[in-house]
Design an enzyme around this catalytic site. Structure first.
Site, PDB file in Angstrom:
ATOM      1  N   ARG A   1     -11.245 -10.371  -5.606  1.00 23.62           N
ATOM      2  CA  ARG A   1     -10.215 -11.414  -5.599  1.00 23.62           C
ATOM      3  C   ARG A   1     -10.768 -12.830  -5.412  1.00 23.62           C
ATOM      4  O   ARG A   1     -10.101 -13.686  -4.845  1.00 23.62           O
ATOM      5  CB  ARG A   1      -9.180 -11.138  -4.488  1.00 23.62           C
ATOM      6  CG  ARG A   1      -8.383  -9.864  -4.647  1.00 23.62           C
ATOM      7  CD  ARG A   1      -7.532  -9.877  -5.912  1.00 23.62           C
ATOM      8  NE  ARG A   1      -6.637  -8.734  -5.917  1.00 23.62           N
ATOM      9  CZ  ARG A   1      -6.950  -7.559  -6.449  1.00 23.62           C
ATOM     10  NH1 ARG A   1      -8.139  -7.388  -6.999  1.00 23.62           N
ATOM     11  NH2 ARG A   1      -6.089  -6.572  -6.420  1.00 23.62           N
TER      12      ARG A   1
ATOM     13  N   CYS B   1       0.773  -9.508  -3.688  1.00 24.31           N
ATOM     14  CA  CYS B   1       0.259  -9.157  -2.360  1.00 24.31           C
ATOM     15  C   CYS B   1      -0.102 -10.411  -1.571  1.00 24.31           C
ATOM     16  O   CYS B   1      -0.721 -11.332  -2.096  1.00 24.31           O
ATOM     17  CB  CYS B   1      -0.957  -8.242  -2.486  1.00 24.31           C
ATOM     18  SG  CYS B   1      -0.502  -6.573  -2.954  1.00 24.31           S
TER      19      CYS B   1
ATOM     20  N   GLU C   1      -4.317 -13.450   0.616  1.00 24.91           N
ATOM     21  CA  GLU C   1      -4.778 -13.238  -0.750  1.00 24.91           C
ATOM     22  C   GLU C   1      -4.110 -14.277  -1.648  1.00 24.91           C
ATOM     23  O   GLU C   1      -4.656 -14.676  -2.666  1.00 24.91           O
ATOM     24  CB  GLU C   1      -4.418 -11.808  -1.192  1.00 24.91           C
ATOM     25  CG  GLU C   1      -5.059 -11.337  -2.471  1.00 24.91           C
ATOM     26  CD  GLU C   1      -4.085 -11.260  -3.606  1.00 24.91           C
ATOM     27  OE1 GLU C   1      -4.464 -10.765  -4.659  1.00 24.91           O
ATOM     28  OE2 GLU C   1      -2.940 -11.721  -3.459  1.00 24.91           O
TER      29      GLU C   1
HETATM   30  N1  EPU Z   1       1.097   1.835   1.956  1.00 28.29           N
HETATM   31  C1  EPU Z   1       1.883   2.131   3.029  1.00 28.29           C
HETATM   32  N2  EPU Z   1       2.961   1.340   3.281  1.00 28.29           N
HETATM   33  C2  EPU Z   1       3.266   0.259   2.528  1.00 28.29           C
HETATM   34  C3  EPU Z   1       2.442  -0.054   1.429  1.00 28.29           C
HETATM   35  C4  EPU Z   1       1.349   0.745   1.156  1.00 28.29           C
HETATM   36  O1  EPU Z   1       1.644   3.088   3.749  1.00 28.29           O
HETATM   37  O2  EPU Z   1       4.254  -0.422   2.828  1.00 28.29           O
HETATM   38  C5  EPU Z   1      -0.057   2.697   1.650  1.00 28.29           C
HETATM   39  C6  EPU Z   1       0.101   3.419   0.323  1.00 28.29           C
HETATM   40  O3  EPU Z   1       0.807   4.609   0.462  1.00 28.29           O
HETATM   41  C7  EPU Z   1      -1.340   3.637  -0.085  1.00 28.29           C
HETATM   42  C8  EPU Z   1      -2.066   2.435   0.486  1.00 28.29           C
HETATM   43  O4  EPU Z   1      -1.222   1.892   1.492  1.00 28.29           O
HETATM   44  O5  EPU Z   1      -1.856   4.784   0.519  1.00 28.29           O
HETATM   45  C9  EPU Z   1      -2.399   1.396  -0.566  1.00 28.29           C
HETATM   46  O6  EPU Z   1      -1.196   0.936  -1.184  1.00 28.29           O
HETATM   47  P1  EPU Z   1      -1.078   0.661  -2.758  1.00 28.29           P
HETATM   48  O7  EPU Z   1      -1.515   1.846  -3.507  1.00 28.29           O
HETATM   49  O8  EPU Z   1       0.262   0.101  -3.012  1.00 28.29           O
HETATM   50  O9  EPU Z   1      -2.172  -0.431  -3.068  1.00 28.29           O
HETATM   51  P2  EPU Z   1      -2.555  -1.742  -2.283  1.00 28.29           P
HETATM   52  O10 EPU Z   1      -3.957  -1.574  -1.804  1.00 28.29           O
HETATM   53  O11 EPU Z   1      -1.521  -2.115  -1.278  1.00 28.29           O
HETATM   54  C10 EPU Z   1      -3.568  -2.965  -4.364  1.00 28.29           C
HETATM   55  C11 EPU Z   1      -3.602  -4.411  -4.777  1.00 28.29           C
HETATM   56  C12 EPU Z   1      -2.344  -4.752  -5.571  1.00 28.29           C
HETATM   57  C13 EPU Z   1      -2.204  -3.827  -6.756  1.00 28.29           C
HETATM   58  C14 EPU Z   1      -2.144  -2.395  -6.236  1.00 28.29           C
HETATM   59  C15 EPU Z   1      -1.995  -1.351  -7.325  1.00 28.29           C
HETATM   60  C16 EPU Z   1      -4.739  -5.834  -3.107  1.00 28.29           C
HETATM   61  C17 EPU Z   1      -4.552  -6.736  -1.944  1.00 28.29           C
HETATM   62  N3  EPU Z   1      -3.623  -5.264  -3.602  1.00 28.29           N
HETATM   63  O12 EPU Z   1      -2.501  -2.851  -3.443  1.00 28.29           O
HETATM   64  O13 EPU Z   1      -2.492  -6.083  -6.026  1.00 28.29           O
HETATM   65  O14 EPU Z   1      -1.034  -4.126  -7.498  1.00 28.29           O
HETATM   66  O15 EPU Z   1      -3.368  -2.127  -5.494  1.00 28.29           O
HETATM   67  O16 EPU Z   1      -3.194  -1.174  -7.969  1.00 28.29           O
HETATM   68  O17 EPU Z   1      -5.857  -5.663  -3.585  1.00 28.29           O
HETATM   69  C18 EPU Z   1      -1.983  -8.399  -5.818  1.00 28.29           C
HETATM   70  O18 EPU Z   1      -3.186  -8.590  -6.045  1.00 28.29           O
HETATM   71  O19 EPU Z   1      -1.155  -9.335  -5.658  1.00 28.29           O
HETATM   72  C19 EPU Z   1      -1.526  -7.018  -5.703  1.00 28.29           C
HETATM   73  C20 EPU Z   1      -0.277  -6.714  -5.349  1.00 28.29           C
END
Ligand code: EPU
Length: 285
Positions: A164, A212, A282
């Site tokens: 990022r 995010c 972010e």
């Molecule tokens: N989770 C929870 N509770 C929540 C949200 C998430 O328990 O309220 C858990 C999910 O179940 C999962 C883990 O946290 O086990 C990760 O969540 P998720 O798969 O949604 O991915 P993320 O790491 O939160 C990243 C990117 C997103 C991107 C998604 C999908 C970052 C900061 N975020 O999110 O990017 O859309 O993967 O690939 O790297 C962005 O850059 O603005 C963004 C939203």
């Protein structure tokens, strides 16, 4: 002509979070040359310059932005084309459009971009990513305006891209980029597109947001941490921690930037106190 603009343009009109005070000078150059002339003019006079694309990863304060805010749009900034299996897109092209163009051209690997709200310029600056892929995994070269006011092109190998963050695109402004994918069948591309969309539909909110809010710390994903700390559904004024995903703050209608910033600070303080984790924004503030 080559440019449009206005004075004291409300940034809430130009951010997906729908918050933010006025930009002192809002400028829309339609050619690379007009963009370069503007940036060079401002730099020569010590006028602050910021480039804002779709404003999808941006939190503008209520006091607005002093100086020039440049929004590249039209001409080559909005053009996307294919040649020898590579796709070239201007900084003002939406990632969703780039992804659908690639699919129509029979080039796969861009499907993850379907859910990214931003433009190519922003995606390059921050190395946007989703579904395990990042923008720079597909970049072949980037054309940019350098610190000396000269338009240059650099290949992927010459650019350092981090999670990022692409440090050298802070003062070198991306103008367009060329991307690679893999030749694939329309049907398989569509399957991956649909899978991305289906996953996003259930895991991310549709309400106005900046994507995010925090970078993922090494220990626990930020959304999971915010969830575990019990913040989902918390509000501050008209800003609310999404019930769908803990790493999104949504605008319930008419939120001020201060409402969002207040929630961010509350969450950071609690993550620090309860878990010893330093959550880094972010979104660009
Ligand atoms: N989770 C929870 N509770 C929540 C949200 C998430 O328990 O309220 C858990 C999910 O179940 C999962 C883990 O946290 O086990 C990760 O969540 P998720 O798969 O949604 O991915 P993320 O790491 O939160 C990243 C990117 C997103 C991107 C998604 C999908 C970052 C900061 N975020 O999110 O990017 O859309 O993967 O690939 O790297 C962005 O850059 O603005 C963004 C939203």
């Amino acid at each position: 002509g080559d440019m449009d603009g206005s004075l004291y343009e409300p940034m809430k009109r130009h951010t997906t979070m729908l918050v933010g005070g006025p930009a002192q000078f809002w400028l829309e150059p339609h050619t690379f040359e007009a963009f370069a002339a503007l940036v060079n003019y401002c730099r020569d006079r010590n006028i602050a310059v910021r480039v804002v694309g779709r404003g999808s990863n941006l939190l503008v304060r209520d006091g607005g932005i002093r100086g020039a805010v440049i929004h590249p749009e039209g001409g080559l900034f909005s053009a996307v084309s294919v040649k020898d299996g590579l796709i070239t897109a201007g900084a003002g092209v939406r990632l969703k459009k780039l992804a659908s163009f690639a699919g129509d051209a029979g080039i796969g690997g861009f499907e993850w971009m379907e859910g990214i709200p931003g433009n190519v310029g922003g995606a390059l600056r921050m190395n946007a990513g989703a579904m395990g892929t990042e923008t720079f995994d597909q970049v072949v070269s980037v054309t940019f305006l350098d610190e000396d006011g000269v338009i240059r092109t650099r290949s992927r190998a010459e650019i350092v891209a981090q999670y990022r963050n692409v440090p050298e695109l802070r003062r070198n402004f991306a103008l367009q980029a060329t991307f690679k994918g893999e030749p694939d069948q329309a049907e398989r591309i569509k399957e991956r597109w649909d899978a991305s969309r289906a996953k996003r539909r259930v895991s991310q909110p549709v309400a106005a947001s900046a994507g995010c809010i925090f970078k993922n710390p090494e220990t626990t994903p930020a959304g999971k941490l915010v969830d575990e700390l019990g913040f989902k559904g918390s509000t501050n004024g008209k800003a609310e921690v999404s019930e769908v995903h803990g790493n999104f703050i949504v605008n319930r209608g008419g939120a001020a930037a201060g409402d969002v910033l207040g929630l961010i600070e509350t969450i950071r303080a609690e993550a620090r106190a309860a878990r010893g984790v330093e959550l880094e924004p972010e979104v660009k503030i």
